[in-house]
Design a protein around this motif. Sequence first.
Motif, PDB file in Angstrom:
ATOM      1  N   UNK A  27      -9.110 -10.478   1.164  1.00 41.89           N
ATOM      2  CA  UNK A  27      -9.033 -11.275   2.387  1.00 41.89           C
ATOM      3  C   UNK A  27      -7.583 -11.582   2.740  1.00 41.89           C
ATOM      4  N   UNK A  28      -6.788 -11.956   1.752  1.00 39.49           N
ATOM      5  CA  UNK A  28      -5.369 -12.246   2.011  1.00 39.49           C
ATOM      6  C   UNK A  28      -4.646 -10.995   2.495  1.00 39.49           C
ATOM      7  N   UNK A  29      -4.938  -9.854   1.878  1.00 38.59           N
ATOM      8  CA  UNK A  29      -4.313  -8.605   2.284  1.00 38.59           C
ATOM      9  C   UNK A  29      -4.723  -8.252   3.715  1.00 38.59           C
ATOM     10  N   UNK A  30      -6.008  -8.401   4.031  1.00 37.93           N
ATOM     11  CA  UNK A  30      -6.498  -8.081   5.377  1.00 37.93           C
ATOM     12  C   UNK A  30      -5.865  -8.984   6.439  1.00 37.93           C
ATOM     13  N   UNK A  31      -5.577 -10.197   6.065  1.00 42.92           N
ATOM     14  CA  UNK A  31      -5.042 -11.150   7.039  1.00 42.92           C
ATOM     15  C   UNK A  31      -3.522 -11.270   6.971  1.00 42.92           C
TER      16      UNK A  31
END
Length: 176
Positions: free
Chosen positions: A169-173
Amino acid sequence: QLVNHTALGMHYVYGLPLTHGMPKTLDFLDGTLEEAFGYAPLYMEKKPGSSFKYSGGGFITMQYVLETLEGGEKSITEIMQSFLTSCDMHEFTFTPLLPSGTPVAYGHMTRELEVASHDGGRLAFPALAAGGLCTPISLLHLLSHLARAYQAHEDRDQCFVGPISPDTAAFMLGEE
């Protein structure tokens, strides 16, 4: 890095008429569909990771890799089904034509010309490159799981369990 928009070409993914049927994923990558639909062979255009340039071809490559890893016998729907179900995306499909009245966004040719099933202009796209359709509720469920995973990342919650990992999620955002 091959499929994350930092190496491959094919900025835009062209739709195919529904009457043509969906070709094999490799046909989109190897030039088989160049004359009929404009899909030139996909090449690595720059050193992976060197700069961003959107690549629809990256999504098709990812689909081909997933299908190949699964032995080439499963459809992308079968491969993705457990993830979609775990994200509560029960009204999601890679089928290009849904029954009339199904509340999904079919897309637009231009701002004035909608591509919809009732006007004969619907196009089919490779599954992972613009080929998925879902209802707003299914999209909301996915975004809800993404938000919870991101919050777990922010909170450094080591016990979080969900279909999307906090690191993903952090990578995607945009956080690495």
